[in-house]
Write an enzyme that holds these catalytic residues in place. Sequence first.
Site, mmCIF file in Angstrom:
data_model
loop_
_atom_site.group_PDB
_atom_site.id
_atom_site.type_symbol
_atom_site.label_atom_id
_atom_site.label_comp_id
_atom_site.label_asym_id
_atom_site.label_seq_id
_atom_site.Cartn_x
_atom_site.Cartn_y
_atom_site.Cartn_z
ATOM 1 N N LYS A 33 -0.617 4.800 4.578
ATOM 2 C CA LYS A 33 -1.788 4.254 5.136
ATOM 3 C C LYS A 33 -1.367 3.530 6.605
ATOM 4 O O LYS A 33 -0.041 3.421 6.919
ATOM 5 C CB LYS A 33 -1.881 2.661 4.621
ATOM 6 C CG LYS A 33 -2.804 1.696 4.929
ATOM 7 C CD LYS A 33 -3.108 0.535 4.208
ATOM 8 C CE LYS A 33 -3.870 -0.621 4.837
ATOM 9 N NZ LYS A 33 -5.149 -0.005 4.902
ATOM 10 N N HIS A 81 0.884 -1.151 0.060
ATOM 11 C CA HIS A 81 -0.012 -0.016 0.068
ATOM 12 C C HIS A 81 0.820 1.155 -0.094
ATOM 13 O O HIS A 81 1.956 1.185 0.190
ATOM 14 C CB HIS A 81 -0.925 0.224 1.186
ATOM 15 C CG HIS A 81 -2.154 -0.775 1.145
ATOM 16 N ND1 HIS A 81 -2.128 -2.287 1.196
ATOM 17 C CD2 HIS A 81 -3.327 -0.724 0.839
ATOM 18 C CE1 HIS A 81 -3.384 -2.750 1.123
ATOM 19 N NE2 HIS A 81 -4.078 -1.693 0.672
#
EC number: 1.17.1.8
Length: 255
Positions: free
Chosen positions: A149, A145
Amino acid sequence: MSIRVIIAGFKGKMGQAACQMVLTDPDLDLVAVLDPFESESEWQDIPVFKDKADLAGFEADVWVDFTTPAVAYENTRFALENGFAPVVGTTGFTSEEIAELKEFSRAQDLGGLIAPNFALGAVLLMQFATQAAKYFPNVEIIELHHDKKKDAPSGTAIKTAELMAEVRESIQQGAADEEELIAGARGADFDGMRIHSVRLPGLVAHQEVIFGNQGEGLTLRHDSYDRISFMTGVNLGIKEVVKRHELVYGLEHLL
């Protein structure tokens, strides 16, 4: 009649994508947005709220939440308390919190959705991985990601592992006497499966599920290159929860 939608966390990238999706769908009506750090009182002629308490008694049907793990549980409970069916893309819920919210939604006679991932391809990946885990118990997950995040591993990785654990022979992946020369080198342990989290700029949301067997391997991968990939699932969630009477965990329950 249009479904009236509130979007919490509308200033974030997912929130902005959700706003544009709702604004372009004639069946949906964006009636309010929420962000504690927004200085303006209106956004595109839509009222802006800084405190969710000010939305108590507001007339709306669905609460879409793309906030942070720190407030997502409280927001979801607030939505249910005030008659808004929640559609939540924020991750970080514990299993106990999800169970409690399911029970509360039944008491309120409201539908709802908490989805680790709204991309249809990611939902299919989880289903394919569950099928493969029946025959390939040696498996590891790599989730990748963007570097903003806040939670690791991702909700999608945890959900994938939970689904595989239901059908997979419970074994410890790797050598029985393996030794980590650097702590955490083998990743997080979930029922003997290893989950590895990668965080880098330039990424959006990606996941590989890698299975191994004697003389062969199987790799399943899903990539979200743009947040628009999640909007089909968000749209589906909004339109389905108003027909339901209980909160569910996972978009697959609405397909």
